[in-house]
Design an enzyme around this catalytic site. Sequence first.
Site, mmCIF file in Angstrom:
data_model
loop_
_atom_site.group_PDB
_atom_site.id
_atom_site.type_symbol
_atom_site.label_atom_id
_atom_site.label_comp_id
_atom_site.label_asym_id
_atom_site.label_seq_id
_atom_site.Cartn_x
_atom_site.Cartn_y
_atom_site.Cartn_z
ATOM 1 N N LYS A 99 -13.229 -36.778 -15.876
ATOM 2 C CA LYS A 99 -13.234 -35.630 -16.803
ATOM 3 C C LYS A 99 -11.854 -35.013 -16.970
ATOM 4 C CE LYS A 99 -16.263 -33.090 -14.664
ATOM 5 N NZ LYS A 99 -16.746 -33.980 -13.601
ATOM 6 N N THR A 100 -11.220 -34.726 -15.825
ATOM 7 C CA THR A 100 -9.932 -34.027 -15.885
ATOM 8 C C THR A 100 -8.890 -34.862 -16.619
ATOM 9 O OG1 THR A 100 -10.374 -32.782 -13.866
ATOM 10 C CG2 THR A 100 -8.076 -33.037 -14.512
ATOM 11 N N GLU A 142 -12.930 -28.876 -20.264
ATOM 12 C CA GLU A 142 -13.605 -29.724 -19.294
ATOM 13 C C GLU A 142 -14.831 -28.977 -18.796
ATOM 14 O OE1 GLU A 142 -12.872 -31.478 -14.772
ATOM 15 O OE2 GLU A 142 -11.152 -30.916 -16.008
#
Length: 442
Positions: A99-100, A142
């Site tokens: 995700k990051t 995010e």
Amino acid sequence: MSGIARILLSQGHSVSGSDVKASNLTEELEKMGARIHIGHRAENLVSPDRVVVSSAIHEDNPELMEAKRRGIPVVHRMDMLLEAVSGKKLVAVAGSHGKTTTTSMIAWILVKAGKDPTYLVGGEFGKLGNARRGGGTYAVIETDESDGSFLKCHADVALVTNIDNDHMEFWGSMDALEKAFFDFLDGTRPGGTRVVCLDDELLRKWAERSPDAVTYSVRFPAVWEVRDASMSGWRMKARVFARSREVAMLDLGLIGMHNLANALGAVAAANACGVSPEEACSHMASFPGAKRRMERIGVHNGVLIVDDFSHHPSEVVAALKVLKSAFPEGRVIVVFQPHRYARTRILKDEFGKALSVADAVFVTGIYAGPGENTELGVGSRLVSEAVARTGHPDVRLIEDAAEACREAALSARPGDVVVTMGAGDVWKHHGAIQEVLLRSRQ
């Protein structure tokens, strides 16, 4: 939380907050004008209009109790974030892994393309920090599936990287977690774009019933694909295809097919925001990488130090295999800090198999998650013993992270890689590794 504070400060709001200890983030927020308290106390609340909390804050937190006593509205961080970016077209990234990095990549592309986005990421990348208020149309965020709060987010562009068996203490079963991710995708705003990675089996299942999905993959036929991927040094290159037509060349300063997939997903999401694949890929060539995501710390006495956030077996094995392939002549030595007692208990055997990919394994004490209580009988020994059961010849349990890092450095030879790994604070001990390596040169 620090990212939300940054955005609120830049909007002209008065922000105060507390944390258990000072950090570079609290210092930066103070420089921006926030009033920061170290330690949670009722008197920290002066007269706020709202108190924003994360899921890590327990009901007995003195500030939360004081807010309720005084009738001050309490809001969850996701609600505050969504309010802070209201009026923007929302690009939301979800997934168990990546995700990051993917969110950072999308934000990077939109910044470089002149879209002036607002963004909030779970980690820092380059000199852009982890959050910024922009004047453009888009907000890139995010999301967080660990507490289910990502289901509050209804995006214009929703991207899911993968679905894996993490945060089972909250979800209880893979069926529940799978349904939550599918609900997140199905909750995309009317006319929005849903971007999913077909490298994930569960997302392939969802895409089969969603003909309008924008798919990407480095392994299967998809709307967005890569071909002829190659790795040289710390870079990867591949030809990018969209709907079977070659559209760009991707040159990425990261290694690993999982990072190539993250980049491809970012290009697909940026395309939904009006950035051509040619331009998106050109900006990806200068992407600096997200902090603590396969981050090169430096080379000392011929030994490369790498730091990585991997804290789930799937992430651990992917990172270690990439390092093994990138440095076939040297050994990969990992200092692994387990993160969360529940995760350690549930996934101990999977951690054993994943860590056994490394040539030498040093396991430290468990780093508890925010607000997490210790669990009786659960310790790092569960992980080290699981590694030993695979037949691995070199695994050691050293509870103190600094000492584990020193011992790992002592075992390293020129050409080796020492990687600190975990979602806790193992990264703070790079100095111990460097000190040992520099001393061995003398």
